[in-house]
Design a protein around this motif. Sequence first.
Motif, mmCIF file in Angstrom:
data_model
loop_
_atom_site.group_PDB
_atom_site.id
_atom_site.type_symbol
_atom_site.label_atom_id
_atom_site.label_comp_id
_atom_site.label_asym_id
_atom_site.label_seq_id
_atom_site.Cartn_x
_atom_site.Cartn_y
_atom_site.Cartn_z
ATOM 1 N N GLY A 85 21.367 -6.520 4.053
ATOM 2 C CA GLY A 85 22.134 -7.638 3.500
ATOM 3 C C GLY A 85 21.563 -8.098 2.165
ATOM 4 N N ALA A 86 22.225 -9.109 1.569
ATOM 5 C CA ALA A 86 21.791 -9.629 0.267
ATOM 6 C C ALA A 86 20.768 -10.753 0.485
ATOM 7 N N PRO A 87 19.960 -11.110 -0.515
ATOM 8 C CA PRO A 87 19.758 -10.429 -1.792
ATOM 9 C C PRO A 87 19.169 -9.022 -1.617
ATOM 10 N N HIS A 88 19.448 -8.169 -2.590
ATOM 11 C CA HIS A 88 18.992 -6.787 -2.511
ATOM 12 C C HIS A 88 17.701 -6.600 -3.292
ATOM 13 N N VAL A 89 16.798 -5.825 -2.704
ATOM 14 C CA VAL A 89 15.513 -5.523 -3.349
ATOM 15 C C VAL A 89 15.406 -4.013 -3.483
ATOM 16 N N GLY A 122 7.348 -6.249 4.447
ATOM 17 C CA GLY A 122 8.788 -6.244 4.674
ATOM 18 C C GLY A 122 9.261 -4.876 5.152
ATOM 19 N N ARG A 123 10.373 -4.870 5.877
ATOM 20 C CA ARG A 123 10.957 -3.579 6.267
ATOM 21 C C ARG A 123 11.478 -2.891 5.016
ATOM 22 N N ALA A 124 11.337 -1.586 4.962
ATOM 23 C CA ALA A 124 11.799 -0.857 3.781
ATOM 24 C C ALA A 124 12.267 0.524 4.184
ATOM 25 N N VAL A 125 13.236 1.047 3.445
ATOM 26 C CA VAL A 125 13.613 2.452 3.659
ATOM 27 C C VAL A 125 13.566 3.183 2.329
ATOM 28 N N ALA A 144 2.038 3.429 -0.268
ATOM 29 C CA ALA A 144 1.536 2.117 0.175
ATOM 30 C C ALA A 144 2.181 1.713 1.498
ATOM 31 N N LYS A 145 3.473 1.951 1.619
ATOM 32 C CA LYS A 145 4.172 1.602 2.869
ATOM 33 C C LYS A 145 3.624 2.427 4.031
ATOM 34 N N ARG A 146 3.360 3.712 3.786
ATOM 35 C CA ARG A 146 2.836 4.554 4.870
ATOM 36 C C ARG A 146 1.473 4.045 5.332
ATOM 37 N N ILE A 147 0.607 3.705 4.366
ATOM 38 C CA ILE A 147 -0.718 3.197 4.726
ATOM 39 C C ILE A 147 -0.582 1.884 5.512
ATOM 40 N N VAL A 184 14.351 0.670 -0.770
ATOM 41 C CA VAL A 184 15.169 -0.527 -0.597
ATOM 42 C C VAL A 184 14.447 -1.367 0.452
ATOM 43 N N GLU A 185 14.260 -2.629 0.123
ATOM 44 C CA GLU A 185 13.424 -3.458 0.989
ATOM 45 C C GLU A 185 14.176 -4.682 1.464
ATOM 46 N N GLU A 186 13.770 -5.218 2.590
ATOM 47 C CA GLU A 186 14.364 -6.484 3.034
ATOM 48 C C GLU A 186 13.875 -7.594 2.098
#
Length: 425
Positions: free
Chosen positions: A137-141, A118-121, A106-109, A177-179
Amino acid sequence: MKILVLGSGAREHAIILSLRSEDAEHEVFAAPGNAGIAQDATIVELDMLDGTAVASFANERGVDLVVIGPEAPLVAGVADVLRDRGIPVFGPGKAAARLEGSKAFAKRIMDAASVPTGRAVRAASVAEVEAAFDDFGAPHVVKADGLAAGKGVIVTTDRSEALAHAEHYLAAGAVLVEEFLTGPEVSLFFLSDGDTVRALAPAQDFKRALDGDGGPNTGGMGAYSPLPWLTEQFGSIDAFVTEVTDTVAMPVIRQLDAEGTPFIGLLYAGLIVTPAGIRVIEFNARFGDPETQVVLPRLKTPLSRLLLSAASGHLEDEPAPEFSDDVAITVVLASEGYPEAPQTGRMIEGLAEAASVDGVHLVHAATGAPDAPGGSLIATGGRVLNVVATGSDFADARKRAYEAIGRISLEGAHFRHDIAARVAQ
Ligand code: AMP
Ligand code: GLY
């Protein structure tokens, strides 16, 4: 029309209730269904994950349309088998269903289609997860990559809890992990025939188990529609819907089409309205549950026509679906221990009394037939029932929904008391 609905939850019951109320002549089949669905459709013995068996049944019985409710048959490729055999099916094929089945896909699309998210790695080790925590940073997703029935996501300020969640899912592969994004959430559904979309009405889901958005994430504890507060920020609900259509739904549909995996079915956009604008938090490849239970009662356009137009590539000929000005709210009754370890097999009483409240109807999520003839229905899962109330305003609909749920007894059951409280003042 002869319509086969696959699935066994409240979403499928809501779809069936809509089809029946639009035209009592429809012949509706369901597999596997539940005890509530059995009152409104003919249950058929069919493995909903077996595309060949579903196709054979559809051919034998002359089914005009198959509607796939849950994600599992989509991810299993049931729609592909049906479509290959020329059977109209509402639901994407296996490749397009990865939009829900894989958060990394989904992120690639979204990246390829420049959709705001949101930014994600993607992290494949504890060290990579820790590095991403430091970065965002926190909160963590943290999100599991595959399907996890709404339980794969954790949002917490407790770093060790977030890390433990990541470690659990790392054992099965990578995590995202997402912002952290902040703002009210909106679920917006789009019918798609692969290149045209038609939006339904926005709804809000209550994902956490407890009042005040406390406790763990669940599949959803309640919902309401419409969302009057969108008007304050966007000028009108239509303006919001147009923005999401133009910046989210159409770019994604075009991207999937360009990749040779057209999306035919329901594109569920899970959105957060942040101070910086609309962001996508997730896509699903199917109707949302419990949002469907509040969106469909407001739909005035015949649902079967919309689903068949999408399934057969004619959505372009459909005007925008129409919705009533009535409001709808649903409160989910959940078994003791849901979501962690739901207690099942307990008797449910008071259904007729609940359904007799004015403007209220019940939608069954996990109910089973009684042990003995004439006995009470049994709870068979975590989310058991949805009490739906419609009316001209939220305060009144809420009052009636809670009056009705108070008449149901199921030992140890729980529900949220604050569904639509914000819009009822
Ligand atoms: P998902 O399964 O991706 O929809 O996530 C489940 C829930 O977790 C969402 O409905 C949000 O309430 C929350 N959530 C997911 N992603 C984020 C994020 N990036 N920031 C804040 N909350 C999030
Ligand atoms: N209500 C959330 C979902 O259907 O995924």
